[in-house]
Design an enzyme around this catalytic site. Structure first.
Site, short mmCIF file in Angstrom:
data_model
loop_
_atom_site.label_atom_id
_atom_site.label_comp_id
_atom_site.label_asym_id
_atom_site.label_seq_id
_atom_site.Cartn_x
_atom_site.Cartn_y
_atom_site.Cartn_z
N THR A 63 33.38 30.90 37.93
CA THR A 63 33.89 29.55 37.68
C THR A 63 32.77 28.52 37.57
O THR A 63 32.88 27.55 36.84
CB THR A 63 34.86 29.16 38.83
N SER A 70 34.18 37.55 38.28
CA SER A 70 33.83 38.34 39.48
C SER A 70 34.24 39.81 39.46
O SER A 70 33.45 40.68 39.82
CB SER A 70 34.53 37.75 40.70
N THR A 104 33.47 33.44 42.56
CA THR A 104 33.71 33.42 44.01
C THR A 104 34.59 34.58 44.48
O THR A 104 34.60 34.91 45.67
CB THR A 104 34.37 32.10 44.46
N ASP A 105 35.32 35.22 43.55
CA ASP A 105 36.28 36.25 44.00
C ASP A 105 35.60 37.45 44.65
O ASP A 105 36.16 38.05 45.57
CB ASP A 105 37.13 36.74 42.81
N1 ASP Z 1 37.95 32.20 40.77
C1 ASP Z 1 36.77 32.81 40.38
C2 ASP Z 1 35.54 31.97 40.65
O1 ASP Z 1 35.63 31.19 41.51
C3 ASP Z 1 36.68 33.55 39.15
C4 ASP Z 1 35.66 34.60 39.44
O2 ASP Z 1 35.49 34.89 40.59
O3 ASP Z 1 35.01 35.03 38.51
O4 ASP Z 1 34.50 32.07 40.10
#
Ligand code: ASP
Length: 332
Positions: A13, A56, A88-89
């Site tokens: 993200t 992620s 973040t995932d």
């Molecule tokens: N929600 C995710 C992020 O915060 C998407 C990911 O992890 O790629 O980056």
């Protein structure tokens, strides 16, 4: 002279662009992210590299092996520290792997964003600035891999993502964060504890390890299926401090005769018990019948540790020792 910091962009993200009403995806390279934070120029001489542009779930262990090589080269070339921008995932998993396979003193800081740039109050720029501050911060040397999100510093060994979209999604289990940021200053409250690195060949194919969870009334048939599918180890998330129905316990014990079976808690937090309950399927029973306790590692981290150990060629005794040592570290 400002310290040199290498920024490696993996996607996520923090690298997202697009239109809010149609959804966003990772598409910004490292230079674009760095250029969007002019304050970085006051903190460090940043060298930015787009390493991957992935969401992620598509980051793999071989990606992380390659990233570890690149970080080592950057540090050997004079970088005071490295920053990895990442979705973040799976951020906590990548941080845990890098923390296990890198033996650098230079800080390695992972960060990301919960709010993408199309939303009000995107957190990516502030997180990136803080991550670079920490990577350039002398007293952070020797602390291994860390995660910076939402003005807090987390040790890779403890950090977990516990929310889907709240900017305060990251937490650090029983210990709490390692430190914080205030008015641009880095505050470190303490070192995270012994390092526990795993020496693994970076060109090795990662050993497949299944992560399963026990649930009320399930008969545990997936345990056999995991072995048939070729998994070389199993991490099982049990109820509470390490309990399964006696019929699931029998299947786990059978599997443990063939591959390492590590038990973690499906609660995601707290330490696995070792000597409290004694019924068929309790922790005392399962440990006595060959399972390995994950200590306070959650299922995700226990799976990564077992993956790295098997990939490094560790035998049963070495795997047992590594998990035991993680909980009660042998004196250095
Ligand atoms: N929600 C995710 C992020 O915060 C998407 C990911 O992890 O790629 O980056």
């Amino acid at each position: 002279m400002l310290p040199k910091v290498s920024v490696f962009a993996m996607g996520g993200t923090i690298a997202a662009s697009g239109r809010a009403e149609r959804g966003v995806k990772p598409s910004l390279g490292a230079d674009a992210m760095v250029d969007a934070v002019p304050q970085l120029a006051e903190v460090a001489a940043v060298e930015a590299r787009t390493f991957r542009l992935l969401p992620s779930p598509e980051v793999t262990i071989p990606d992380l092996f390659e990233l570890a090589d690149a970080i080592e080269r950057a540090v050997a070339g004079g970088a005071a520290g490295a920053v990895v921008t990442h979705g973040t995932d799976t951020l906590e998993e990548s941080a845990f792997v890098l923390d296990r396979i890198l033996s650098l003193d230079a800080p390695v800081v992972l960060t990301g964003a919960m709010r993408n740039p199309t939303l009000a109050g995107p957190d990516g720029p502030a997180n990136l600035l803080n991550a670079v501050r920490l990577a350039a911060h002398g007293p952070a040397r020797g602390m291994g891999a860390m995660v910076v999100m939402n003005d807090l510093i987390h040790a890779a060994r403890f950090v977990q993502k516990g929310e889907t979209s709240n900017p305060a999604a990251f937490r650090s289990g029983p210990m709490g964060p390692l430190g914080w940021f205030a008015e641009g200053a880095v505050r470190l409250a303490g070192p995270p504890g012994p390092r526990h690195t795993v020496q693994v060949a970076r060109d090795a194919a990662p050993a497949p390890v299944a992560l399963l969870t026990v649930t009320l009334g399930d008969d545990g048939r997936l345990i056999e299926r995991a072995l048939e599918a070729g998994y070389r180890g199993i991490v099982i998330e049990l109820t509470g401090g390490g309990h399964a129905a006696h019929w699931v316990a029998d299947r786990l014990v059978e599997a443990a005769r063939r591959v390492p079976v590590v038990m973690a808690s499906r609660t995601g937090a707290g330490e696995m018990l070792r000597r409290t309950y004694d019924f068929k399927g309790s922790e005392i029973d399962l440990l006595a019948r060959g399972l390995i306790g994950a200590g306070w590692l959650d299922g995700l981290k226990a799976r990564l540790l077992l993956t790295l150990l098997l990939t490094a060629g560790a035998d049963d005794a070495a795997i047992r020792e590594a998990f035991a040592n993680w909980l009660d570290p042998a004196p250095e």
